[in-house]
Design a protein around this motif. Structure first.
Motif, PDB file in Angstrom:
ATOM      1  N   UNK B 559       0.822  -1.195   0.000  1.00 42.40           N
ATOM      2  CA  UNK B 559       0.000   0.000   0.000  1.00 42.40           C
ATOM      3  C   UNK B 559       0.858   1.247   0.000  1.00 42.40           C
ATOM      4  N   UNK B 560       0.168   2.373  -0.015  1.00 37.51           N
ATOM      5  CA  UNK B 560       0.862   3.665   0.030  1.00 37.51           C
ATOM      6  C   UNK B 560       0.072   4.605   0.927  1.00 37.51           C
ATOM      7  N   UNK B 561       0.804   5.271   1.810  1.00 42.50           N
ATOM      8  CA  UNK B 561       0.197   6.239   2.727  1.00 42.50           C
ATOM      9  C   UNK B 561       0.546   7.655   2.301  1.00 42.50           C
ATOM     10  N   UNK B 562      -0.437   8.521   2.352  1.00 42.95           N
ATOM     11  CA  UNK B 562      -0.213   9.944   2.111  1.00 42.95           C
ATOM     12  C   UNK B 562      -0.788  10.714   3.299  1.00 42.95           C
ATOM     13  N   UNK B 563      -0.044  11.707   3.755  1.00 45.56           N
ATOM     14  CA  UNK B 563      -0.506  12.477   4.910  1.00 45.56           C
ATOM     15  C   UNK B 563      -0.282  13.963   4.674  1.00 45.56           C
ATOM     16  N   UNK B 601      -5.591   1.143  11.676  1.00 48.14           N
ATOM     17  CA  UNK B 601      -4.139   1.071  11.528  1.00 48.14           C
ATOM     18  C   UNK B 601      -3.528   2.426  11.241  1.00 48.14           C
ATOM     19  N   UNK B 602      -4.161   3.187  10.359  1.00 46.77           N
ATOM     20  CA  UNK B 602      -3.634   4.516  10.023  1.00 46.77           C
ATOM     21  C   UNK B 602      -3.656   5.428  11.246  1.00 46.77           C
ATOM     22  N   UNK B 603      -4.681   5.275  12.070  1.00 46.20           N
ATOM     23  CA  UNK B 603      -4.749   6.079  13.290  1.00 46.20           C
ATOM     24  C   UNK B 603      -3.632   5.679  14.253  1.00 46.20           C
ATOM     25  N   UNK B 604      -3.292   4.418  14.267  1.00 46.16           N
ATOM     26  CA  UNK B 604      -2.143   3.993  15.071  1.00 46.16           C
ATOM     27  C   UNK B 604      -0.851   4.614  14.511  1.00 46.16           C
ATOM     28  N   UNK B 605      -0.858   4.892  13.219  1.00 54.13           N
ATOM     29  CA  UNK B 605       0.271   5.613  12.635  1.00 54.13           C
ATOM     30  C   UNK B 605       0.387   7.010  13.225  1.00 54.13           C
ATOM     31  N   UNK B 663      -5.592  -6.354   8.941  1.00 58.19           N
ATOM     32  CA  UNK B 663      -5.566  -5.816  10.298  1.00 58.19           C
ATOM     33  C   UNK B 663      -4.328  -5.000  10.599  1.00 58.19           C
ATOM     34  N   UNK B 664      -3.238  -5.266   9.906  1.00 53.73           N
ATOM     35  CA  UNK B 664      -1.976  -4.612  10.240  1.00 53.73           C
ATOM     36  C   UNK B 664      -1.409  -3.746   9.124  1.00 53.73           C
ATOM     37  N   UNK B 665      -1.818  -4.016   7.900  1.00 55.32           N
ATOM     38  CA  UNK B 665      -1.246  -3.276   6.773  1.00 55.32           C
ATOM     39  C   UNK B 665      -1.436  -1.770   6.933  1.00 55.32           C
ATOM     40  N   UNK B 666      -2.538  -1.385   7.555  1.00 56.56           N
ATOM     41  CA  UNK B 666      -2.854   0.041   7.691  1.00 56.56           C
ATOM     42  C   UNK B 666      -1.873   0.819   8.549  1.00 56.56           C
ATOM     43  N   UNK B 667      -1.224   0.145   9.523  1.00 60.89           N
ATOM     44  CA  UNK B 667      -0.271   0.867  10.370  1.00 60.89           C
ATOM     45  C   UNK B 667       1.094   0.922   9.710  1.00 60.89           C
ATOM     46  N   UNK B 668       1.374   0.006   8.806  1.00 61.29           N
ATOM     47  CA  UNK B 668       2.722  -0.139   8.239  1.00 61.29           C
ATOM     48  C   UNK B 668       3.054   1.054   7.346  1.00 61.29           C
ATOM     49  N   UNK B 669       3.937   1.896   7.780  1.00 62.86           N
ATOM     50  CA  UNK B 669       4.338   3.065   6.995  1.00 62.86           C
ATOM     51  C   UNK B 669       3.566   4.322   7.320  1.00 62.86           C
ATOM     52  N   UNK B 670       2.422   4.175   8.021  1.00 59.52           N
ATOM     53  CA  UNK B 670       1.552   5.344   8.234  1.00 59.52           C
ATOM     54  C   UNK B 670       2.268   6.434   9.049  1.00 59.52           C
ATOM     55  N   UNK B 671       2.964   6.018  10.086  1.00 61.61           N
ATOM     56  CA  UNK B 671       3.662   7.001  10.921  1.00 61.61           C
ATOM     57  C   UNK B 671       4.786   7.691  10.166  1.00 61.61           C
TER      58      UNK B 671
END
Lengths: 214, 705
Positions: B559-563, B601-605, B663-671
């Motif tokens: 995945x890819x996270x943008x913030x 997961x993203x919120x855990x980021x 369940x976990x992919x969402x936190x990976x990289x988010x922070x």
């Protein structure tokens, strides 16, 4: 080698450990126990009359009993949750005389005569409260443990807003603030959701506020 | 009806099956099966030193406190199997004895147990237990213990501690562009909303344990081992779990002590940890020190790629957080190096917390990639695209499916990435400095073993039973969908029953394998039942094993996270305005619950980038933050606009369902995406997570007013 003890307990003097079983859970020495009969008479209790979910109830309580434990451990209303027992998570939120409070931070004896609404009391004739329905529809929950507190908080939030209460993010406290997503998020920040269903919780509350489907 | 292919049921955004129970407060958690009068209340007493020996425990006052039924200490606790074995392949099935030693292994170590008629009486009496200690100096500081760290040999997940391809050192030394950066991440806590709790009751030799657990068969085996009884004598029931996030993979002394108390008193006993005990008696995520070295040519192609990590585990344990696991598979580079070193500290056990390894490893790695992009004067999305790979760089096999590039491109387009100004501290909005950041996501995908039972009832409905758990992930819902889909029945004709070791065994919930594993078992059971209906079959069992995932391929979700963040010009407060996560996670089983998982997961980021940290008081070995007022998890006001996009990804070489873990992919990289956005907003490179305001002030003072 298995050891066997005849255990005394305040409940009975039955022997709990047989030598035949594979389980060897015998105590290394007899357990400490208190003389129950001597203590019983001296235990102070307080009779408290509460109205919970429109039912009038009388309870004999240890005065140390929190409202939360009175609900959960005496009345079996386990929908109200204990997440921290120190007023930091909001899982125990109930509505007392129309206002949301952390039921873990208040003693039951302080609520004589008060009207208390818990998550169980929001259901009417088997129908979900519009807020409960909105939480399901918007998936405003995952593990569900904070959910009753979130919903009680959300119901009271709408009343607070209707009464014109400002919040930390209200730009002008002299005017009645619109219930924006930022206002909802701010006013819901006393209720932690570690699963982090926050955007869905905001959507559910917005939906109910805007008169969404019940 | 027959003509419409009902395969559509899988993937539908159905409302959570257990939603109605949960919003009405009728879902029953472990502590809620009996009320005062029908159950006795146990309270655990925790050690107040970090390391040492118990000299004396004076229980007289506690014993004589009103309505106390039992005071247990090392002096009278029953014999139990010693802790371990430490190298048991399933570490969550170890024996977990209580009060069997006079040693204190960490601050908060359980040292006494008080049972009384009521919670108030037990709590009051627990405070009367007086303990004399002989304290000893302990090692509590990861950095200080660094020189004594060992090569653990294997890391969690059973990969090797070290890996090397080519000649990293030479390639790095000769790389025209180099990044050499050290990152630190703090101790973190899973902090599920429901404290760990157990109610235990015995009937003869049969022990029934209602407990809050992610797993079922492991605690069953573990308690059986602890009490030296056949596992058939132990029944675990865990219908609803108030969050786990890894901390409920092991079982703890609440289960052991509730069982001992119930046995001793001949009546049910229930025990819940206090919130502080959840912090120091359960597991936590290790702090880490990471050394990331990246070498690239002028075009941004990685020539040298290295990540080394220092982590801790408890003195008596073996866990090693696989910090560099993500790096091994994320980018191509001819010369590679990863290395894990592990120090032993006198702290509680470190173990899994949401995405062990990736969650913190990607904080270091993906921030270093952002630093490299800046050094190259290359767009960070483009840098990642240039180092994409279709085959696993450290294993000689292709990815079963990998759509990292598509996620990056799709995300960049949706997020308005082209509006990003590369020069830091260029965008202002009143008192706010505004910045954008990006990071890649990867999370390894595995299958475990599970069996499910499908039964045709007399009324034509289908009942599904398996010893799976639903920790908030949506297991009840997606398993209902899978069964309804396979049996070609409406979902309201399917009943899924979980959380009971009387049902067929599963690996439970953890490591994002839960849905694919239990779902594949349900799929197999339903297929068999459907095929057998004509010949009168009414019940079937279906199973899945790790071998059902094709070993010729490497399996992971991407995945890819943008913030977008804004940083207060004066105070350094960081607000996350919006986040976008684009994920390629195979077949999505329920679009609504999967999205919720990703948002979580993203919120855990956000938590890992801005809020969550614990530190150890080196005088006492105690975690300084022991409650939810001081250990900051994200609350509603911390979360900006969240958008989740799932790419339509087929995974023909994946498991039977073609799904991947969500369940976990969402936190990976988010922070990392948030931290990179902070750099873009301010120019500050914070390499010590989280980015609390104090760490930003020095940079802010250098900016023009």
């Amino acid at each position: 080698m298995e050891r066997e003890f005849a255990l005394r307990s305040p409940i009975s003097r039955r022997r709990f450990f047989g030598t035949a079983g594979v389980t060897t859970l015998a105590l290394a020495s007899p357990p400490a126990f208190a003389d129950a009969t001597a203590q019983t008479s001296s235990l102070p209790t307080v009779n408290v009359r509460l109205t919970v979910n429109a039912r009038q109830l009388a309870l004999d309580l240890d005065p140390r009993t929190t409202l939360l434990d009175a609900l959960r451990e005496h009345l079996g209303l386990t929908g109200t949750k204990k997440g921290c027992d120190q007023g930091q998570c909001g899982a125990c939120t109930v509505i007392v005389n129309g206002q949301r409070i952390n039921s873990c931070l208040t003693l039951a004896v302080m609520h004589a005569g008060d009207e208390i609404t818990t998550i169980e009391g929001l259901v009417e004739d088997g129908d979900l409260h519009p807020m409960q329905a909105a939480f399901v529809r918007h998936d405003g929950l995952q593990c569900g443990y904070c959910t009753p507190g979130q919903i009680c908080s959300a119901v009271a939030l709408l009343a607070e807003h209707k009464a014109g209460w400002p919040s930390h993010v209200t730009a002008d406290v002299a005017t009645r603030p619109a219930l924006t997503d930022a206002e909802i998020a701010e006013r819901m920040s006393g209720n932690i959701c570690r699963c982090s269903a926050y955007p869905n919780i905001v959507a559910a509350i917005r939906d109910v506020n805007e008169g969404g489907r019940a | 009806m027959a003509e419409s292919k009902r395969a559509d049921v899988i993937g539908l955004p159905l409302d959570r099956i257990d939603g109605r129970l949960k919003v009405t407060g009728r879902a029953t958690y472990a502590f809620e099966y009996a009320t005062q009068g029908s159950v006795a209340y146990g309270v655990i007493v925790s050690a107040a030193i970090g390391k040492g020996r118990i000299l004396r425990i004076d229980t007289r006052d506690a014993q004589h406190a009103p309505r106390v039924l039992l005071v247990l200490t090392k002096d009278n606790a029953p014999p139990q199997t010693p802790w371990g074995p430490v190298d048991l392949p399933d570490r969550f099935a170890r024996a977990e004895p209580a009060l069997d030693t006079d040693e204190v292994l960490y601050f908060g170590f359980p040292v006494a147990f008080v049972v009384a008629e009521t919670f108030e009486q037990a709590t009051a009496a627990a405070a009367m237990v007086r303990i004399q200690y002989d304290p000893m100096p302990g090692d509590y500081d990861l950095h200080a213990a660094g020189p004594s760290a060992e090569n653990p040999g294997r890391i969690d997940g059973n990969g090797p501690a070290d890996s090397a391809v080519g000649d990293f050192e030479s390639a790095f030394a000769s790389a025209p562009v180099q990044i050499d950066a050290h990152y630190t991440t703090p101790h973190q806590h899973q902090a599920p909303m429901e404290p760990h709790a157990t109610m235990a009751a015995w009937e003869g030799e049969m022990l029934t344990v209602h407990t809050s657990a992610q797993l079922t068969t492991s605690p069953q085996e573990g308690l059986a081992r602890t009490f030296n009884t056949p596992k058939e004598n132990v029944r675990i029931i865990t219908r609803y779990v108030g969050g786990g996030f890894g901390s409920k993979l092991p079982y703890y002394v609440d289960a052991t002590l509730a069982a001992i108390g119930a046995r001793t008193l001949g009546r049910p006993v229930k025990v819940a940890m206090t919130r502080p005990q959840v912090f120091y008696t359960t597991t936590h995520r290790t702090a880490s020190e990471q050394h990331v070295r990246l070498g690239a040519d002028r075009d941004g192609r990685l020539t040298a790629y290295g990540q080394e990590a220092l982590v801790h585990c408890a003195r008596f344990d073996l866990f090693t957080e696989p910090v560099c696991d993500a790096a091994r598979r994320l980018y191509a580079a001819p010369n590679r190096l990863t290395r894990h070193r592990r120090a032993k500290l006198d702290l509680p056990r470190s173990d899994s917390m949401r995405a062990p390894g990736e969650a913190i490893g990607l904080l270091g790695l993906e921030c270093a990639m952002d630093e490299l992009a800046e050094a190259l004067d290359l767009d960070p999305v483009e840098l990642r695209l240039r180092n994409d790979t279709s085959s696993d760089p450290e294993q000689d096999r292709p990815f079963a499916s990998r759509h990292l590039a598509e996620a990056l491109r799709e995300g960049a387009a949706r997020f308005g990435w082209n509006k990003r100004v590369a020069k830091p501290a260029s965008v202002r909005d009143r008192r706010w400095l505004v910045g954008l950041g990006v990071a890649s996501a990867i999370r390894g995908d595995i299958l475990q073993s599970a069996t499910a039972r499908a039964r045709l009832e007399n009324d034509g409905k289908i009942t599904i039973e398996l010893a799976m758990t639903d920790i908030g992930t949506g297991s009840y819902t997606i398993l209902t969908q899978i069964a309804a889909d396979t049996m070609e029945l409406p979902v309201d004709r399917v009943t899924v029953r979980l959380g009971d070791t009387r049902f067929p065994p599963t690996a439970g919930s953890g490591g994002s394998f839960g849905a694919a594993t239990s779902g594949s078992a349900v799929l197999a059971a339903c297929r068999k039942l459907k095929a057998g209906l004509a010949s009168g079959m009414t019940e079937s069992l279906g199973s899945v094993t790790p071998a059902d995932l094709d070993e010729a391929y490497s399996h992971a979700g991407f995945g890819a996270h943008f913030a977008e963040v804004c940083v207060d010009r004066d105070t350094g407060e960081v607000r996350v305005r919006r986040m976008l996560g684009v994920f390629a996670a195979g077949r999505i089983l329920n679009a609504k619950t999967a999205r919720s998982q990703m948002i979580g997961g993203m919120t855990w980021g956000i938590g890992s980038a801005l809020l969550e940290e614990n530190h150890v008081d080196s005088r006492f070995g105690s975690f300084i933050n022991q409650d939810l007022a001081n250990y900051h998890v994200a609350v509603n006001a911390d979360v900006g606009a969240m958008e989740v996009v799932f790419l339509d990804e087929a995974d023909p070489h994946g498991g039977p369902l073609g799904s991947k873990g969500v369940g976990e992919l969402g936190i990976c990289g988010a922070g990392a995406a948030i931290m990179n956005a902070i750099h873009n907003a301010t120019g500050a490179r914070i390499r010590d997570f989280p980015a609390t305001p104090d760490k930003l002030l020095a940079t802010l003072e250098t900016l023009d007013p």
